[in-house]
Design an enzyme around this catalytic site. Structure first.
Site, PDB file in Angstrom:
ATOM      1  N   CYS A 124     -37.821 -27.234 -15.020  1.00  0.00           N
ATOM      2  CA  CYS A 124     -38.979 -26.414 -14.676  1.00  0.00           C
ATOM      3  C   CYS A 124     -39.049 -25.114 -15.476  1.00  0.00           C
ATOM      4  O   CYS A 124     -40.104 -24.488 -15.550  1.00  0.00           O
ATOM      5  CB  CYS A 124     -38.973 -26.111 -13.182  1.00  0.00           C
ATOM      6  SG  CYS A 124     -38.761 -27.581 -12.192  1.00  0.00           S
ATOM      7  N   HIS A 265     -43.734 -20.440 -11.615  1.00  0.00           N
ATOM      8  CA  HIS A 265     -43.570 -21.892 -11.557  1.00  0.00           C
ATOM      9  C   HIS A 265     -43.992 -22.356 -10.170  1.00  0.00           C
ATOM     10  O   HIS A 265     -43.647 -21.750  -9.163  1.00  0.00           O
ATOM     11  CB  HIS A 265     -42.109 -22.254 -11.835  1.00  0.00           C
ATOM     12  CG  HIS A 265     -41.783 -23.676 -11.489  1.00  0.00           C
ATOM     13  ND1 HIS A 265     -42.575 -24.722 -11.903  1.00  0.00           N
ATOM     14  CD2 HIS A 265     -40.780 -24.220 -10.752  1.00  0.00           C
ATOM     15  CE1 HIS A 265     -42.063 -25.853 -11.434  1.00  0.00           C
ATOM     16  NE2 HIS A 265     -40.974 -25.571 -10.737  1.00  0.00           N
ATOM     17  N   ASN A 295     -45.466 -30.040  -7.764  1.00  0.00           N
ATOM     18  CA  ASN A 295     -44.536 -29.452  -8.735  1.00  0.00           C
ATOM     19  C   ASN A 295     -44.506 -30.325  -9.988  1.00  0.00           C
ATOM     20  O   ASN A 295     -43.951 -31.419  -9.963  1.00  0.00           O
ATOM     21  CB  ASN A 295     -43.148 -29.352  -8.088  1.00  0.00           C
ATOM     22  CG  ASN A 295     -42.100 -28.795  -9.045  1.00  0.00           C
ATOM     23  OD1 ASN A 295     -42.360 -28.611 -10.239  1.00  0.00           O
ATOM     24  ND2 ASN A 295     -40.917 -28.541  -8.520  1.00  0.00           N
TER      25      ASN A 295
HETATM   26  O1  UT7 Z   1     -38.930 -26.984  -9.388  1.00  0.00           O
HETATM   27  C1  UT7 Z   1     -37.697 -26.461  -8.945  1.00  0.00           C
HETATM   28  C2  UT7 Z   1     -37.047 -27.386  -8.034  1.00  0.00           C
HETATM   29  N1  UT7 Z   1     -37.354 -27.498  -6.648  1.00  0.00           N
HETATM   30  C3  UT7 Z   1     -37.543 -26.496  -5.769  1.00  0.00           C
HETATM   31  O2  UT7 Z   1     -37.778 -25.372  -6.068  1.00  0.00           O
HETATM   32  C4  UT7 Z   1     -37.434 -26.878  -4.330  1.00  0.00           C
HETATM   33  C5  UT7 Z   1     -36.694 -25.831  -3.527  1.00  0.00           C
HETATM   34  N2  UT7 Z   1     -36.542 -26.222  -2.102  1.00  0.00           N
HETATM   35  C6  UT7 Z   1     -37.602 -26.369  -1.304  1.00  0.00           C
HETATM   36  O3  UT7 Z   1     -38.736 -26.160  -1.690  1.00  0.00           O
HETATM   37  C7  UT7 Z   1     -37.335 -26.750   0.148  1.00  0.00           C
HETATM   38  O4  UT7 Z   1     -35.965 -26.656   0.409  1.00  0.00           O
HETATM   39  C8  UT7 Z   1     -37.842 -28.176   0.493  1.00  0.00           C
HETATM   40  C9  UT7 Z   1     -39.364 -28.212   0.462  1.00  0.00           C
HETATM   41  C10 UT7 Z   1     -37.276 -29.185  -0.487  1.00  0.00           C
HETATM   42  C11 UT7 Z   1     -37.383 -28.547   1.893  1.00  0.00           C
HETATM   43  O5  UT7 Z   1     -37.871 -27.604   2.840  1.00  0.00           O
HETATM   44  P1  UT7 Z   1     -36.927 -27.051   4.000  1.00  0.00           P
HETATM   45  O6  UT7 Z   1     -37.732 -26.187   4.852  1.00  0.00           O
HETATM   46  O7  UT7 Z   1     -35.693 -26.465   3.340  1.00  0.00           O
HETATM   47  O8  UT7 Z   1     -36.584 -28.367   4.811  1.00  0.00           O
HETATM   48  P2  UT7 Z   1     -35.161 -29.009   5.093  1.00  0.00           P
HETATM   49  O9  UT7 Z   1     -34.644 -29.685   3.875  1.00  0.00           O
HETATM   50  O10 UT7 Z   1     -34.277 -28.005   5.753  1.00  0.00           O
HETATM   51  O11 UT7 Z   1     -35.547 -30.118   6.146  1.00  0.00           O
HETATM   52  C12 UT7 Z   1     -36.025 -29.752   7.451  1.00  0.00           C
HETATM   53  C13 UT7 Z   1     -36.355 -31.027   8.197  1.00  0.00           C
HETATM   54  C14 UT7 Z   1     -35.256 -32.092   8.121  1.00  0.00           C
HETATM   55  O12 UT7 Z   1     -35.261 -32.785   9.355  1.00  0.00           O
HETATM   56  P3  UT7 Z   1     -34.153 -32.435  10.475  1.00  0.00           P
HETATM   57  O13 UT7 Z   1     -32.826 -32.723   9.839  1.00  0.00           O
HETATM   58  O14 UT7 Z   1     -34.353 -31.004  10.801  1.00  0.00           O
HETATM   59  O15 UT7 Z   1     -34.499 -33.380  11.579  1.00  0.00           O
HETATM   60  C15 UT7 Z   1     -35.739 -33.041   7.065  1.00  0.00           C
HETATM   61  O16 UT7 Z   1     -35.262 -34.339   7.216  1.00  0.00           O
HETATM   62  O17 UT7 Z   1     -37.513 -31.610   7.592  1.00  0.00           O
HETATM   63  C16 UT7 Z   1     -37.236 -32.996   7.282  1.00  0.00           C
HETATM   64  N3  UT7 Z   1     -38.014 -33.358   6.111  1.00  0.00           N
HETATM   65  C17 UT7 Z   1     -39.268 -33.877   6.196  1.00  0.00           C
HETATM   66  N4  UT7 Z   1     -40.026 -34.175   7.242  1.00  0.00           N
HETATM   67  C18 UT7 Z   1     -41.258 -34.693   6.985  1.00  0.00           C
HETATM   68  C19 UT7 Z   1     -37.666 -33.241   4.811  1.00  0.00           C
HETATM   69  N5  UT7 Z   1     -38.660 -33.683   4.030  1.00  0.00           N
HETATM   70  C20 UT7 Z   1     -39.661 -34.090   4.867  1.00  0.00           C
HETATM   71  C21 UT7 Z   1     -40.937 -34.637   4.664  1.00  0.00           C
HETATM   72  N6  UT7 Z   1     -41.697 -34.909   5.744  1.00  0.00           N
HETATM   73  N7  UT7 Z   1     -41.439 -34.872   3.422  1.00  0.00           N
END
Ligand code: UT7
Length: 338
Positions: A124, A265, A295
């Site tokens: 990125c 980004h 993204n």
């Molecule tokens: O381009 C550079 C690279 N990427 C980034 O910059 C990404 C950086 N990270 C992020 O943007 C965030 O960490 C994410 C968007 C990837 C994830 O968001 P989060 O608020 O950190 O969610 P999490 O990973 O802590 O997950 C929270 C919950 C989990 O469920 P439980 O364990 O709490 O029951 C996940 O399984 O959300 C669940 N979850 C989803 N639920 C519905 C994760 N993805 C999804 C989804 N739909 N697509």
């Protein structure tokens, strides 16, 4: 001497997949994706389209805009392409695993016969690294005048479409900027590049390289997929934007009053909101188009620049600040006088 952007272009695949469509095959929903990322849809390349196809389309559009706006003396794409000295493609989803560079395929496709060509593999942050490389390569050699700097990705091909925590985030696309060395001051004013390789495993595609090569007979092995430690990347990203903005302003002795717009980004709207809060900058000072494109990695900043340029949001003399972060982990930024 200055390095100005005299044309921008983008290529966005026609196939648009809104969040609701993903909910049909994945345990996810529009509300989660929007509230956690700001993403509403993504555009996905068809099976025949590779990274160089999108990159070449974006490059042609950048050349065409330079001609249309009278930013160059050349009147045809062919003539203008022949004046390009370097083609640089920032991508992590190249046409081919090892070689040739995607930039070489683009160089041929657009008829930039005089140009050198190279790829920058920095996910990125790829466009910002390519921008500084392009500006540097023009500056160092008196005979070079123009460089095409492109960010292009077909991330959909390397997403694990059964992993809801990553696949919903990515989209395909390309953006390009035509750089020209001029006698005037301005253009790319200051750049900053950085990396923290201790986070290399936080965003990684493990299979297929020299550490984990494909082996003969492996044809049915799991295809290469992006793996991400989302929380770690999120924390890194907020710091990266905050520090990049602060350091670039300090280095140029500028304040936010001097900056028309920050173009970050587009990975997650929440990352941008958190950085805005930490910097005490109003959120509307940051340009966001993640809702439509998701993204697109190295392509996200040049796509945003092209959108702003074509929509008339950038006036001559406006200073904009770009800030990127991504796998590596890497980060980088640039202040550009439009
Ligand atoms: O381009 C550079 C690279 N990427 C980034 O910059 C990404 C950086 N990270 C992020 O943007 C965030 O960490 C994410 C968007 C990837 C994830 O968001 P989060 O608020 O950190 O969610 P999490 O990973 O802590 O997950 C929270 C919950 C989990 O469920 P439980 O364990 O709490 O029951 C996940 O399984 O959300 C669940 N979850 C989803 N639920 C519905 C994760 N993805 C999804 C989804 N739909 N697509």
């Amino acid at each position: 001497m200055g390095i100005e952007i005299i044309g921008t272009g983008r290529a966005i695949p026609a196939k648009r997949i809104p969040n609701e469509a993903l909910a049909a095959t994945l345990d996810t929903n529009d509300e989660w994706i929007r509230s956690h990322t700001g993403i509403g849809a993504r555009h996905i390349a068809d099976e025949r389209t590779a990274c160089s196809d999108l990159a070449a389309e974006a490059a042609r559009n950048a050349l065409a805009l330079a001609i249309e706006r009278g930013a160059c003396d050349e009147k045809t794409l062919e003539d203008l392409a022949l004046t390009v000295d370097m083609v640089i493609v920032g991508t992590s989803t190249a046409d081919y695993w090892c070689c040739p560079a995607t930039a070489c395929i683009v160089q041929h496709a657009i008829g930039a016969k005089r140009a050198g060509a190279m790829d920058i593999v920095n996910a990125c942050s790829g466009f910002i690294y390519a921008l500084e490389t392009g500006a540097g390569l023009l500056s160092i050699n008196a005979e070079r005048r123009r460089a095409l700097v492109i960010g292009a990705e077909v991330l959909s091909r390397f997403a694990d479409w059964s992993d809801r925590s990553t696949c919903v985030l990515f989209g395909d696309g390309a953006g390009a900027a035509l750089l020209e060395k001029t006698e005037r001051d301005g253009g790319v004013l200051r750049t900053l590049l950085g990396a923290d390789g201790s986070g290399a495993e936080d965003l990684i595609m493990r299979q297929g390289g020299s550490r984990n090569p494909f082996k003969k007979g492996d044809a049915l092995a799991m295809p290469p997929h992006i793996e991400m430690n989302g929380r770690a990347v999120y924390a890194f990203a907020v710091n990266a934007i905050t520090e990049t903005v602060t350091k670039l302003l300090e280095a140029e002795r500028l304040t936010m009053e001097d900056i028309a717009l920050i173009v970050p980004h587009q990975a997650n709207a929440r990352i941008v909101h958190a950085a805005a809060k930490r910097l005490a900058i109003p959120e509307d000072k940051f340009f966001l188009n993640i809702e439509e494109y998701a993204n697109t990695s190295a392509a996200s900043i040049p796509i945003a620049l092209d959108e702003l340029n074509r929509n008339g949001r950038l006036r001559k003399g406006d200073r904009i600040l770009c800030a990127a972060f991504g796998a590596g982990l890497t980060y980088g930024g640039a202040i550009i006088t439009w």
